[in-house]
Design a protein around this motif. Structure first.
Motif, short mmCIF file in Angstrom:
data_model
loop_
_atom_site.label_atom_id
_atom_site.label_comp_id
_atom_site.label_asym_id
_atom_site.label_seq_id
_atom_site.Cartn_x
_atom_site.Cartn_y
_atom_site.Cartn_z
N SER A 28 31.93 41.26 37.35
CA SER A 28 32.30 42.19 36.30
C SER A 28 33.78 42.46 36.45
O SER A 28 34.22 42.98 37.50
CB SER A 28 31.48 43.47 36.42
N GLN B 279 37.82 43.26 34.46
CA GLN B 279 38.55 43.81 33.32
C GLN B 279 39.21 42.69 32.55
O GLN B 279 39.61 41.66 33.12
CB GLN B 279 39.61 44.80 33.80
N ILE C 231 35.10 43.22 30.72
CA ILE C 231 35.13 44.54 30.09
C ILE C 231 36.42 44.70 29.30
O ILE C 231 37.50 44.55 29.85
CB ILE C 231 35.01 45.64 31.15
#
Lengths: 113, 113
Positions: free
Chosen positions: A12, A14, A112
């Motif tokens: 996960s 950015q 994200i």
């Protein structure tokens, strides 16, 4: 039959960061391929690296292959939300008596925004 | 035009039934495959087939059988369906004599109830 086996972590990250995934396999290969699978869809080929190649680039993708360690890595640079998907490596060992295109378990990557 | 197409996209059926999934490729490839993807997204090769040989993954139950009426089609027939057969089935094709990628269909989600 041999299979590419990615490290099983889910990533996960950015948006804008780099994502790296690794893959290991067990026997000699003709080539190693990386595929992407978006949720609920089929697999899409990303890049193929032959057994006599060590590194290959395609856009924001960089693949390395170390046949002595029987491992490969996929780097996605400057990730985008659209890169969110599962990524699979697959080994083609057609000249070594193995099934064609054996896939590993895949890495789930979430970018994200 | 869709390169590899498989039908149906969704299939819901009762235990014990016999069903077929169809696959067609218009790429002129000589090798076709069937994969099963389970709930954990693990892709397992079931069959690879070209006009020379059928390679069967030894772990595939003999209730599963590929049928190829011609080079562009490889259908998957399943007898006496079981709950554990529920999965997404993918058809793919490639050209045997080259180091090239495989092209995948969009998958058939089979649910056995």
């Amino acid at each position: 039959s041999q299979q590419g086996e990615e490290d099983p972590q889910a990533l996960s990250i950015q948006e804008g960061e780099n994502a790296t995934m690794n893959c290991s396999y067990k026997t000699s290969i003709n080539n190693l391929q990386w595929y992407r699978q978006n949720s609920g869809r089929g697999l899409v080929h990303l890049i193929l690296i032959r057994s006599n190649e060590r590194e290959k680039h395609s856009g924001r993708l960089r693949v390395t292959l170390d046949t002595s360690k029987k491992s490969s890595s996929l780097l996605i640079t400057a990730s985008r939300a659209a890169d969110t998907a599962s990524y699979f490596c697959a080994t083609d060992a057609r000249n070594y008596g193995n099934n064609r295109l054996a896939f590993g378990k895949g890495n789930q990557v979430v970018v994200i925004p | 035009d869709t390169a590899v197409s498989q039908t149906p996209k969704y299939l819901v059926t009762q235990m014990g039934n016999d069903k077929s999934i169809k696959c067609e490729q218009n790429l002129g490839h000589d090798t076709m495959y069937w994969y099963k993807q389970d709930s954990k997204k693990f892709l397992k090769i079931m069959f690879s087939y070209n006009n020379k040989e059928l390679i069967i993954n030894e772990t595939v139950p003999n209730r599963f059988s590929p049928k190829s009426p011609d080079k562009a089609h490889l259908n998957l027939h399943i007898n006496s369906l079981e709950l554990g057969d529920s999965a997404v089935y993918f058809c793919a094709s490639s050209q045997e004599d080259r180091n090239t990628e495989a092209f995948f269909g969009q998958g058939t989600r089979l649910t056995v109830v």
